[in-house]
Design an enzyme around this catalytic site. Structure first.
Site, short mmCIF file in Angstrom:
data_model
loop_
_atom_site.label_atom_id
_atom_site.label_comp_id
_atom_site.label_asym_id
_atom_site.label_seq_id
_atom_site.Cartn_x
_atom_site.Cartn_y
_atom_site.Cartn_z
N ILE A 1 0.84 -1.21 0.00
CA ILE A 1 0.00 0.00 0.00
C ILE A 1 0.87 1.26 0.00
O ILE A 1 0.62 2.20 -0.75
CB ILE A 1 -0.96 -0.01 1.23
CG1 ILE A 1 -1.85 -1.27 1.19
CG2 ILE A 1 -1.78 1.27 1.29
CD1 ILE A 1 -2.68 -1.46 -0.06
N GLY B 1 -19.20 -6.05 8.08
CA GLY B 1 -20.39 -5.19 8.27
C GLY B 1 -20.13 -4.11 9.33
O GLY B 1 -20.30 -2.91 9.05
N GLY C 1 -5.86 -2.15 8.35
CA GLY C 1 -5.38 -3.16 9.29
C GLY C 1 -5.41 -2.67 10.74
O GLY C 1 -5.24 -3.45 11.67
N HIS D 1 -10.70 -9.58 -4.61
CA HIS D 1 -11.84 -10.10 -3.83
C HIS D 1 -13.06 -10.07 -4.76
O HIS D 1 -13.07 -9.37 -5.78
CB HIS D 1 -12.17 -9.19 -2.65
CG HIS D 1 -11.06 -8.95 -1.68
ND1 HIS D 1 -10.48 -9.95 -0.93
CD2 HIS D 1 -10.45 -7.80 -1.29
CE1 HIS D 1 -9.56 -9.42 -0.12
NE2 HIS D 1 -9.52 -8.12 -0.33
N SER E 1 -10.69 -0.60 5.13
CA SER E 1 -10.00 -1.65 4.36
C SER E 1 -10.49 -1.71 2.91
O SER E 1 -11.50 -1.08 2.54
CB SER E 1 -10.23 -3.00 5.02
OG SER E 1 -11.56 -3.42 4.73
N CYS E 2 -9.80 -2.51 2.12
CA CYS E 2 -10.15 -2.67 0.70
C CYS E 2 -11.57 -3.20 0.53
O CYS E 2 -12.35 -2.67 -0.27
CB CYS E 2 -9.15 -3.61 0.03
SG CYS E 2 -8.79 -5.09 1.00
N ASN E 3 -11.95 -4.23 1.30
CA ASN E 3 -13.31 -4.78 1.20
C ASN E 3 -14.34 -3.75 1.62
O ASN E 3 -15.37 -3.57 0.97
CB ASN E 3 -13.45 -6.02 2.09
CG ASN E 3 -12.93 -7.27 1.41
OD1 ASN E 3 -13.35 -7.60 0.31
ND2 ASN E 3 -12.00 -7.97 2.06
N ARG F 1 -9.61 -12.82 -1.48
CA ARG F 1 -8.36 -13.40 -2.00
C ARG F 1 -7.54 -13.91 -0.82
O ARG F 1 -7.48 -13.29 0.24
CB ARG F 1 -7.59 -12.37 -2.85
CG ARG F 1 -7.14 -11.08 -2.11
CD ARG F 1 -5.78 -11.21 -1.49
NE ARG F 1 -5.34 -10.02 -0.80
CZ ARG F 1 -5.48 -9.79 0.50
NH1 ARG F 1 -6.12 -10.64 1.27
NH2 ARG F 1 -4.97 -8.68 1.02
N1 NAP Z 1 -2.39 -5.55 0.92
C1 NAP Z 1 -3.66 -5.24 0.85
O1 NAP Z 1 -4.35 -5.79 0.02
C2 NAP Z 1 -4.25 -4.21 1.74
C3 NAP Z 1 -5.45 -3.62 1.34
C4 NAP Z 1 -6.02 -2.63 2.14
C5 NAP Z 1 -5.41 -2.26 3.32
N2 NAP Z 1 -4.26 -2.87 3.70
C6 NAP Z 1 -3.66 -2.42 4.96
O2 NAP Z 1 -2.56 -1.58 4.66
C7 NAP Z 1 -1.56 -1.70 5.69
C8 NAP Z 1 -0.27 -2.09 5.04
O3 NAP Z 1 -0.44 -3.32 4.40
P1 NAP Z 1 0.48 -3.80 3.20
O4 NAP Z 1 -0.26 -4.87 2.50
O5 NAP Z 1 0.99 -2.66 2.44
O6 NAP Z 1 1.65 -4.46 4.05
P2 NAP Z 1 3.11 -4.82 3.53
O7 NAP Z 1 3.11 -5.07 2.06
O8 NAP Z 1 3.62 -5.85 4.44
O9 NAP Z 1 3.88 -3.46 3.73
C9 NAP Z 1 4.25 -2.94 4.97
C10 NAP Z 1 5.70 -2.57 4.88
O10 NAP Z 1 6.08 -1.86 6.04
C11 NAP Z 1 7.47 -2.03 6.21
N3 NAP Z 1 7.75 -1.92 7.64
C12 NAP Z 1 7.72 -2.88 8.59
N4 NAP Z 1 8.03 -2.36 9.80
C13 NAP Z 1 8.27 -1.03 9.60
C14 NAP Z 1 8.66 0.05 10.42
N5 NAP Z 1 8.86 -0.12 11.73
N6 NAP Z 1 8.81 1.27 9.87
C15 NAP Z 1 8.63 1.47 8.55
N7 NAP Z 1 8.26 0.47 7.70
C16 NAP Z 1 8.09 -0.76 8.23
C17 NAP Z 1 7.81 -3.40 5.62
O11 NAP Z 1 8.84 -3.26 4.67
P3 NAP Z 1 10.38 -3.28 5.03
O12 NAP Z 1 10.57 -4.24 6.17
O13 NAP Z 1 11.04 -3.69 3.77
O14 NAP Z 1 10.68 -1.88 5.40
C18 NAP Z 1 6.59 -3.79 4.81
O15 NAP Z 1 6.88 -4.04 3.46
C19 NAP Z 1 -2.13 -2.71 6.68
O16 NAP Z 1 -2.85 -2.01 7.67
C20 NAP Z 1 -3.10 -3.52 5.83
O17 NAP Z 1 -4.09 -4.16 6.58
C21 NAP Z 1 -3.65 -3.81 2.92
#
Ligand code: NAP
Length: 366
Positions: free
Chosen positions: A13, A197, A112, A222, A141-143, A170
């Site tokens: 994201i 919901g 999240g 999804h 969230s996305c959903n 998904r």
């Molecule tokens: N993926 C989805 O489909 C989706 C959809 C809607 C909402 N969300 C929400 O968006 C949020 C992020 O999700 P995401 O899917 O983007 O997760 P993600 O791909 O795991 O990205 C989060 C990134 O944060 C970095 N990170 C970890 N600890 C950190 C710290 N202390 N300081 C700075 N960066 C740090 C990590 O990368 P490095 O360790 O390489 O720095 C990691 O790649 C969550 O709340 C999730 O629920 C996700």
């Protein structure tokens, strides 16, 4: 003056929000913060985004692979008016207490995080004005974003009495090599109703909505199956026309070869979207029906993409750089290249004037 935006957490994201911020002419990306110097850090450098290490002790690891960093997350936050926290689930709420509050910086969180830990939730179509000037807001969230978008259109048209929805989720994002399922359908959560919901109710508390969800082995999107009892009688044509009148909803036809999430993603690739991102919520035209004052439809949600638009609008709302939701939504959509429906629904095919009127309204042309 441009709003200075920092991105903490440059994963799925965070990197998309960073690119979207860089495209807005009223925003400036001051930097992105990461914990480790992996390929995403090199890409950030290629894009010219100032790179920050999550804390001072980590700077050396970046320098060891030849990546110049501008400082630590705290240094980045000193440069910014607002931070978008896209760190892993649950970390945002910790950052709120340990970093953002003490520094007195406005912060936007992702789905999240728990609503109660942040205090306010956001969807641009539903409650933009509630976020005006707030310090801490969570983009749902996305959903939830997908549900909010199409349901708000139905609510405008006919008033919502009751919503029942089955969410096919998904199993993992494409990059998540360690997550599944790979050969199962998992009721998730196994309890009914699911948490989706109540999450919708964090932005639209007045809606009566109950949801059920399963996880399936796919990474693309999804898929939602939605039934809405409405307050006033509507026709199928009126529902389709209303969906067509929203830029962030995209009517698609199975008859055009878009009968699955895979083909919709192929459309997005063919359109040349970055990372094949489909910011709009695709709704299958054939699925839209009205039976006994109940609206039925099926939609998809590109989980990595839909919320990016709302993050941009949320930045304008919390910083009050734009108080009018429609103006912000239009700015975001224009800068991103959001295109709305793939083509008019069949019921509007022989009504070019109506189609022209809808387009004028969508783009704010008098
Ligand atoms: N993926 C989805 O489909 C989706 C959809 C809607 C909402 N969300 C929400 O968006 C949020 C992020 O999700 P995401 O899917 O983007 O997760 P993600 O791909 O795991 O990205 C989060 C990134 O944060 C970095 N990170 C970890 N600890 C950190 C710290 N202390 N300081 C700075 N960066 C740090 C990590 O990368 P490095 O360790 O390489 O720095 C990691 O790649 C969550 O709340 C999730 O629920 C996700």
């Amino acid at each position: 003056m441009a709003v200075k935006v920092a991105i903490n957490g440059y994963g799925n994201i965070g990197k998309r929000v960073a690119d979207a911020v860089a495209k807005q002419n009223d925003m400036e990306l001051v930097g992105v913060a990461k914990t480790r110097p992996n390929f995403e850090a090199f890409v950030a450098r290629e894009k010219g985004y100032p790179l920050y290490a999550s804390d001072e002790a980590k700077i050396a690891a970046f320098e060891a692979v030849g990546l110049e960093v501008a400082g630590s997350t705290k240094d980045m936050l000193h440069e910014a008016d607002v931070v978008v926290d896209a760190t892993p689930e649950g970390m945002g709420a910790q950052n709120l207490q340990s970093i953002y509050k003490p520094l007195g910086i406005k912060a936007i969180f992702e789905g999240g995080e728990k609503h109660d830990a942040i205090g306010a939730s956001f969807n641009a179509y539903c409650n933009y004005k509630d976020a005006l000037g707030k310090d801490y807001v969570r983009v749902v969230s996305c959903n939830t974003t997908g549900l909010c978008r199409s349901l708000s259109a139905i609510d405008n048209l006919a008033g919502i009495k009751k919503v029942r929805a089955v969410l096919v989720r998904r199993g993992a994002d494409p990059v998540q090599v360690k997550k599944g399922p790979i050969n199962a359908i998992i009721p998730n959560p196994p309890t009914v109703p699911s948490h989706h919901g109540p999450d919708v109710n964090t932005v639209m508390p007045q809606w009566n909505i109950a949801t059920i969800a399963v996880l399936v082995p796919t990474t693309l999107m999804h898929q939602h199956n939605i039934m809405v009892e409405v307050e006033s009688g509507v026709s199928r044509e009126e529902v389709l026309t209303e969906f067509y009148s929203h830029m962030r909803l995209m009517l698609v036809r199975a008859g055009d070869g878009l009968g699955s999430t895979a083909e919709i993603i192929e459309l997005s690739r063919d359109l040349g979207r970055p990372r094949y991102d489909l910011w709009e919520i695709p709704i299958w035209e054939e699925s839209v029906n009205v039976v006994d004052q109940e609206v039925f439809y099926m939609q998809g949600v590109h989980q990595e993409a839909d919320i990016i638009l709302d993050n941009i609008d949320c930045i304008r709302a919390v910083t009050e750089t734009e108080k009018d939701p429609q103006t912000s939504i239009r700015k975001t959509d224009k800068a991103m290249g959001v295109m709305g429906s793939f083509r008019p629904p069949q019921c509007l095919e022989d009504k070019p004037e109506e189609v022209r009127d809808i387009h004028s309204k969508l783009w704010g042309i008098e």
